[in-house]
Design a protein around this motif. Structure first.
Motif, PDB file in Angstrom:
ATOM      1  N   HIS A 171       9.338   1.826   3.117  1.00 36.81           N
ATOM      2  CA  HIS A 171      10.020   2.942   2.460  1.00 36.81           C
ATOM      3  C   HIS A 171       9.297   4.233   2.812  1.00 36.81           C
ATOM      4  CE1 HIS A 171      12.217   5.204  -0.571  1.00 36.81           C
ATOM      5  NE2 HIS A 171      11.071   5.663  -1.041  1.00 36.81           N
ATOM      6  N   GLU A 172      10.082   5.283   3.023  1.00 38.66           N
ATOM      7  CA  GLU A 172       9.499   6.588   3.305  1.00 38.66           C
ATOM      8  C   GLU A 172      10.301   7.642   2.554  1.00 38.66           C
ATOM      9  OE1 GLU A 172       7.817   7.521   7.351  1.00 38.66           O
ATOM     10  OE2 GLU A 172       9.524   8.919   7.305  1.00 38.66           O
ATOM     11  N   HIS A 173       9.585   8.572   1.910  1.00 38.93           N
ATOM     12  CA  HIS A 173      10.248   9.614   1.128  1.00 38.93           C
ATOM     13  C   HIS A 173       9.579  10.951   1.412  1.00 38.93           C
ATOM     14  CE1 HIS A 173      12.513  11.306  -2.198  1.00 38.93           C
ATOM     15  NE2 HIS A 173      11.387  11.850  -2.658  1.00 38.93           N
ATOM     16  N   LYS A 174      10.367  11.918   1.865  1.00 42.42           N
ATOM     17  CA  LYS A 174       9.833  13.250   2.173  1.00 42.42           C
ATOM     18  C   LYS A 174       9.986  14.145   0.941  1.00 42.42           C
ATOM     19  CE  LYS A 174      10.870  13.003   7.093  1.00 42.42           C
ATOM     20  NZ  LYS A 174       9.538  12.699   7.503  1.00 42.42           N
ATOM     21  N   ILE A 175       8.958  14.980   0.701  1.00 42.38           N
ATOM     22  CA  ILE A 175       9.043  15.925  -0.406  1.00 42.38           C
ATOM     23  C   ILE A 175       8.514  17.291   0.020  1.00 42.38           C
ATOM     24  CG2 ILE A 175       8.936  14.183  -2.223  1.00 42.38           C
ATOM     25  CD1 ILE A 175       6.051  14.867  -2.701  1.00 42.38           C
TER      26      ILE A 175
ATOM     27  N   ARG B 183       0.845  -1.184   0.000  1.00 43.89           N
ATOM     28  CA  ARG B 183       0.000   0.000   0.000  1.00 43.89           C
ATOM     29  C   ARG B 183       0.880   1.234   0.000  1.00 43.89           C
ATOM     30  NH1 ARG B 183      -2.671   2.446   4.837  1.00 43.89           N
ATOM     31  NH2 ARG B 183      -4.229   3.764   3.910  1.00 43.89           N
ATOM     32  N   ILE B 184       0.442   2.258  -0.712  1.00 44.12           N
ATOM     33  CA  ILE B 184       1.138   3.538  -0.697  1.00 44.12           C
ATOM     34  C   ILE B 184       0.229   4.539   0.005  1.00 44.12           C
ATOM     35  CG2 ILE B 184       2.029   5.444  -2.089  1.00 44.12           C
ATOM     36  CD1 ILE B 184       2.844   3.328  -4.165  1.00 44.12           C
ATOM     37  N   SER B 185       0.774   5.233   0.982  1.00 39.55           N
ATOM     38  CA  SER B 185       0.011   6.221   1.725  1.00 39.55           C
ATOM     39  C   SER B 185       0.826   7.507   1.785  1.00 39.55           C
ATOM     40  CB  SER B 185      -0.263   5.710   3.142  1.00 39.55           C
ATOM     41  OG  SER B 185      -0.962   6.680   3.883  1.00 39.55           O
ATOM     42  N   SER B 186       0.179   8.615   1.474  1.00 43.55           N
ATOM     43  CA  SER B 186       0.877   9.902   1.481  1.00 43.55           C
ATOM     44  C   SER B 186       0.062  10.932   2.238  1.00 43.55           C
ATOM     45  CB  SER B 186       1.091  10.401   0.054  1.00 43.55           C
ATOM     46  OG  SER B 186       1.776   9.457  -0.715  1.00 43.55           O
ATOM     47  N   ARG B 187       0.755  11.890   2.831  1.00 38.42           N
ATOM     48  CA  ARG B 187       0.091  13.018   3.497  1.00 38.42           C
ATOM     49  C   ARG B 187       0.934  14.250   3.225  1.00 38.42           C
ATOM     50  NH1 ARG B 187      -3.175  13.257   8.294  1.00 38.42           N
ATOM     51  NH2 ARG B 187      -4.422  11.894   6.974  1.00 38.42           N
ATOM     52  N   PHE B 188       0.275  15.310   2.729  1.00 36.05           N
ATOM     53  CA  PHE B 188       0.960  16.562   2.426  1.00 36.05           C
ATOM     54  C   PHE B 188       0.245  17.718   3.108  1.00 36.05           C
ATOM     55  CE2 PHE B 188       1.474  13.739  -1.233  1.00 36.05           C
ATOM     56  CZ  PHE B 188       2.837  13.535  -1.148  1.00 36.05           C
ATOM     57  N   TYR B 189       1.022  18.612   3.675  1.00 35.86           N
ATOM     58  CA  TYR B 189       0.487  19.771   4.378  1.00 35.86           C
ATOM     59  C   TYR B 189       0.710  21.012   3.530  1.00 35.86           C
ATOM     60  CZ  TYR B 189       0.541  16.553   8.272  1.00 35.86           C
ATOM     61  OH  TYR B 189       0.339  15.461   9.077  1.00 35.86           O
TER      62      TYR B 189
END
Length: 128
Positions: free
Chosen positions: A93-97, A59-65
Protein backbone atom coordinates in the motif's frame (compact mmCIF):
# COMPACT_ATOMS: atom_id res chain seq x y z
CA UNK A 1 33.81 -27.25 16.73
CA UNK A 2 31.74 -28.41 13.75
CA UNK A 3 27.97 -28.08 13.59
CA UNK A 4 27.27 -31.76 14.24
CA UNK A 5 29.28 -31.63 17.46
CA UNK A 6 27.58 -28.37 18.47
CA UNK A 7 24.09 -29.79 17.88
CA UNK A 8 24.94 -33.00 19.73
CA UNK A 9 26.28 -31.11 22.76
CA UNK A 10 23.30 -28.77 22.74
CA UNK A 11 20.79 -31.63 22.43
CA UNK A 12 22.48 -33.47 25.32
CA UNK A 13 22.64 -30.42 27.62
CA UNK A 14 26.45 -30.34 27.66
CA UNK A 15 26.54 -26.55 27.25
CA UNK A 16 24.46 -25.87 30.36
CA UNK A 17 26.21 -23.07 32.27
CA UNK A 18 29.02 -22.66 29.71
CA UNK A 19 29.78 -19.42 27.95
CA UNK A 20 32.81 -20.16 25.79
CA UNK A 21 33.89 -18.42 22.61
CA UNK A 22 33.97 -21.81 20.85
CA UNK A 23 30.35 -22.46 21.81
CA UNK A 24 29.19 -19.01 20.62
CA UNK A 25 31.15 -19.30 17.37
CA UNK A 26 29.38 -22.58 16.64
CA UNK A 27 26.02 -21.12 17.67
CA UNK A 28 26.41 -18.16 15.30
CA UNK A 29 27.56 -20.46 12.49
CA UNK A 30 24.37 -22.53 12.96
CA UNK A 31 22.30 -19.31 13.02
CA UNK A 32 23.83 -18.09 9.77
CA UNK A 33 23.09 -21.36 8.00
CA UNK A 34 19.59 -21.67 9.47
CA UNK A 35 18.57 -18.19 8.35
CA UNK A 36 19.43 -18.56 4.69
CA UNK A 37 19.04 -15.40 2.67
CA UNK A 38 15.57 -13.85 2.52
CA UNK A 39 13.67 -15.17 5.53
CA UNK A 40 11.21 -12.72 7.09
CA UNK A 41 11.51 -14.61 10.37
CA UNK A 42 15.05 -15.18 11.64
CA UNK A 43 16.71 -17.45 14.17
CA UNK A 44 18.91 -15.81 16.82
CA UNK A 45 20.59 -16.79 20.07
CA UNK A 46 19.94 -14.97 23.30
CA UNK A 47 22.00 -15.24 26.50
CA UNK A 48 22.32 -18.75 27.90
CA UNK A 49 21.64 -20.26 24.46
CA UNK A 50 17.97 -19.39 24.50
CA UNK A 51 16.80 -19.62 20.90
CA UNK A 52 14.54 -16.99 19.34
CA UNK A 53 12.67 -17.19 16.04
CA UNK A 54 11.45 -13.63 15.44
CA UNK A 55 10.72 -11.14 12.72
CA UNK A 56 8.65 -8.24 11.51
CA UNK A 57 6.05 -9.34 9.02
CA UNK A 58 4.74 -5.88 8.15
CA UNK A 59 6.44 -2.53 8.20
CA UNK A 60 5.38 1.07 7.69
CA UNK A 61 7.90 3.41 6.12
CA UNK A 62 7.33 7.08 5.39
CA UNK A 63 9.38 9.90 3.89
CA UNK A 64 8.31 13.56 3.84
CA UNK A 65 10.07 16.48 2.20
CA UNK A 66 9.82 20.05 3.51
CA UNK A 67 8.64 22.90 1.28
CA UNK A 68 11.22 24.09 -1.22
CA UNK A 69 11.51 27.88 -1.39
CA UNK A 70 12.22 28.08 -5.12
CA UNK A 71 9.53 25.75 -6.43
CA UNK A 72 5.79 26.32 -6.58
CA UNK A 73 5.31 22.62 -7.32
CA UNK A 74 7.02 21.66 -4.07
CA UNK A 75 5.77 24.56 -1.95
CA UNK A 76 4.24 22.22 0.64
CA UNK A 77 5.39 19.33 2.77
CA UNK A 78 4.89 16.22 0.66
CA UNK A 79 5.67 12.56 0.85
CA UNK A 80 4.50 8.99 0.96
CA UNK A 81 3.43 6.45 3.56
CA UNK A 82 4.23 2.91 2.43
CA UNK A 83 3.11 -0.37 3.98
CA UNK A 84 5.47 -3.25 3.23
CA UNK A 85 5.59 -6.95 3.84
CA UNK A 86 8.88 -7.67 5.54
CA UNK A 87 11.82 -5.40 4.99
CA UNK A 88 10.76 -3.89 1.65
CA UNK A 89 10.14 -7.31 0.10
CA UNK A 90 6.76 -6.19 -1.21
CA UNK A 91 4.97 -2.84 -1.05
CA UNK A 92 1.30 -3.55 -0.39
CA UNK A 93 0.00 0.00 0.00
CA UNK A 94 1.18 3.50 -0.78
CA UNK A 95 -0.47 6.79 0.19
CA UNK A 96 0.75 10.26 -0.81
CA UNK A 97 0.08 13.26 1.42
CA UNK A 98 0.69 17.01 1.36
CA UNK A 99 0.46 19.67 4.05
CA UNK A 100 1.28 23.34 4.52
CA UNK A 101 2.89 23.05 7.96
CA UNK A 102 4.98 20.61 9.97
CA UNK A 103 2.18 20.27 12.54
CA UNK A 104 -0.29 19.47 9.76
CA UNK A 105 1.92 16.81 8.12
CA UNK A 106 2.44 15.20 11.54
CA UNK A 107 -1.32 15.15 12.26
CA UNK A 108 -2.27 13.79 8.83
CA UNK A 109 0.45 11.10 8.87
CA UNK A 110 -0.28 9.91 12.41
CA UNK A 111 -4.04 9.75 11.80
CA UNK A 112 -3.59 7.85 8.53
CA UNK A 113 -1.12 5.37 10.03
CA UNK A 114 -3.47 4.85 13.00
CA UNK A 115 -6.21 3.81 10.53
CA UNK A 116 -3.78 1.46 8.74
CA UNK A 117 -2.81 -0.15 12.06
CA UNK A 118 -6.48 -0.67 12.99
CA UNK A 119 -7.10 -2.37 9.64
CA UNK A 120 -4.00 -4.55 10.03
CA UNK A 121 -4.92 -5.59 13.58
CA UNK A 122 -8.48 -6.47 12.48
CA UNK A 123 -7.23 -8.44 9.46
CA UNK A 124 -4.72 -10.41 11.53
CA UNK A 125 -7.29 -11.13 14.27
CA UNK A 126 -9.73 -12.44 11.63
CA UNK A 127 -7.17 -15.03 10.49
CA UNK A 128 -6.66 -16.44 13.95
Amino acid sequence: MDLAEFKNKLDNREFWGENTKEMWDAAYKWQEEANGEDNLIKWSWDCGLKLDYDGDVCRISSRFYPPHKSSAEYGKYHGTITVMIGDAIEDIHEHKIEAKTLDEIQKIAEEYVSKILDKMHNAIRSVF
